[in-house]
Design a protein around this motif. Sequence first.
Motif, PDB file in Angstrom:
ATOM      1  N   CYS A 252      59.447   8.337  20.272  1.00 51.13           N
ATOM      2  CA  CYS A 252      59.260   7.122  21.062  1.00 51.13           C
ATOM      3  C   CYS A 252      58.721   5.999  20.187  1.00 51.13           C
ATOM      4  CB  CYS A 252      58.291   7.385  22.220  1.00 51.13           C
ATOM      5  SG  CYS A 252      58.030   5.945  23.288  1.00 51.13           S
ATOM      6  N   ALA A 253      59.337   4.833  20.265  1.00 49.63           N
ATOM      7  CA  ALA A 253      58.902   3.675  19.481  1.00 49.63           C
ATOM      8  C   ALA A 253      58.079   2.709  20.314  1.00 49.63           C
ATOM      9  CB  ALA A 253      60.109   2.956  18.895  1.00 49.63           C
ATOM     10  N   ARG A 254      57.668   3.136  21.480  1.00 52.72           N
ATOM     11  CA  ARG A 254      56.912   2.264  22.384  1.00 52.72           C
ATOM     12  C   ARG A 254      55.414   2.530  22.236  1.00 52.72           C
ATOM     13  NH1 ARG A 254      57.864   1.283  28.833  1.00 52.72           N
ATOM     14  NH2 ARG A 254      55.737   0.695  29.386  1.00 52.72           N
ATOM     15  N   PHE A 255      54.632   1.453  22.145  1.00 54.00           N
ATOM     16  CA  PHE A 255      53.173   1.545  22.085  1.00 54.00           C
ATOM     17  C   PHE A 255      52.594   0.797  23.282  1.00 54.00           C
ATOM     18  CE2 PHE A 255      54.383   1.994  17.601  1.00 54.00           C
ATOM     19  CZ  PHE A 255      53.683   3.142  17.258  1.00 54.00           C
ATOM     20  N   ASP A 256      51.855   1.517  24.113  1.00 48.78           N
ATOM     21  CA  ASP A 256      51.270   0.913  25.312  1.00 48.78           C
ATOM     22  C   ASP A 256      49.750   0.776  25.234  1.00 48.78           C
ATOM     23  OD1 ASP A 256      53.628   0.461  26.718  1.00 48.78           O
ATOM     24  OD2 ASP A 256      53.689   2.520  27.451  1.00 48.78           O
ATOM     25  N   THR A 257      49.150   1.194  24.129  1.00 52.03           N
ATOM     26  CA  THR A 257      47.700   1.039  23.969  1.00 52.03           C
ATOM     27  C   THR A 257      47.340  -0.451  24.035  1.00 52.03           C
ATOM     28  OG1 THR A 257      47.566   3.005  22.564  1.00 52.03           O
ATOM     29  CG2 THR A 257      45.723   1.448  22.454  1.00 52.03           C
ATOM     30  N   PRO A 258      46.397  -0.849  24.885  1.00 55.14           N
ATOM     31  CA  PRO A 258      45.983  -2.262  24.930  1.00 55.14           C
ATOM     32  C   PRO A 258      45.414  -2.702  23.575  1.00 55.14           C
ATOM     33  CG  PRO A 258      45.161  -1.063  26.845  1.00 55.14           C
ATOM     34  CD  PRO A 258      45.691  -0.032  25.890  1.00 55.14           C
TER      35      PRO A 258
END
Length: 360
Positions: free
Chosen positions: A254-260
């Motif tokens: 996964c290339a998605r980063f959801d960490t604020p």
Amino acid sequence: MMFDLPDDETLYAALIARDAAWEGRAWVGVASTGVFCRLTCPARKPKRENCTFYDSIGGAIEAGFRACKRCHPVATAAQSDPAVADLLAALERAPARRWAEGDITARGHDLSTVRRAFKRHFGMTFLEMARLARLRAGAAELVGGASVIEAQMEAGYGSASAFRAAFAGWTGLPPGAFVPNAVLRADWIETPLGAMVAVSSAHALHLLEFTERKALPRELAALRKDAKGSLGFGRYGPTDRIEREMDAFMAGRCARFDTPLQPLGSTFTRQVWDALREIPAGQTRSYSQLARDMGRPDATRAVARANGANPIAIVIPCHRVLGADGSLTGYGGGLWRKQKLIALERAYATVGSHRERSAE
């Protein structure tokens, strides 16, 4: 540098085959264990996504890996040199000792000869190797909540001032600058491309950098100042979250980063960083293209400066910006890492996956 090595698939095949042809030419760092090995190591073979390859032992050590106790990569490299073998054995017996040039000559060794031998075998001097081991041990004590004096003793420094000076040279801050129960907390996470320092608050990630990044001391000092001195060791939830997301990214899942995120920066630099996060994984831009995308075609140089000031590596993907001629140009984490990241992200482009911006 890793440019002299073949592609990782070739090296991983050599690792699986325990190909002796790579003895003394390549080593593998394993993120899941934190150790580095010879490619002929008899231990159970790691997964491909956990492997990073190095063309020197020093490179693996500087990236935060420890020597494997099964294949003994450090000892193997020194077997043909009695002076190197003697000093490594002495260091293993007393890893917390504060070694000096006088200790080397007292063992009957010539300083210049030893220096050349260690640089040839490991890419670093014996004293540099000993210093890194001491400082990492001391930092590990601080992360565990130990007092500065306990960390100092673990690192083998008899003098508090000497420990503070060495630690400050590494991070830009003396160990006493890191306080308990802090608003911001710093910890290490391991990745296939080397160890990274993560600094987070209870709500957001403020910094993510490779440990040898030259700008790291300045960035830590800026964070501490912004937090009015409330910077300590340990971790909050955002560090755990980015560690999980980084594992998935490096593994090709996964290339998605959801960490604020909450990086320090001016309004303009934040706009540049937001624009960087709009570049899909597997694609690249030039500085001038990025400036045009922002509606600021005359701000190419300012965009380049903001790109270089990015304090959150990979998640804010400054590695996706190339020179106008397609060259890699500069990258604070090292050009070899930039090359690796771009190659990794080609797979995401192939399957049509991309990272989406998180709602911050």
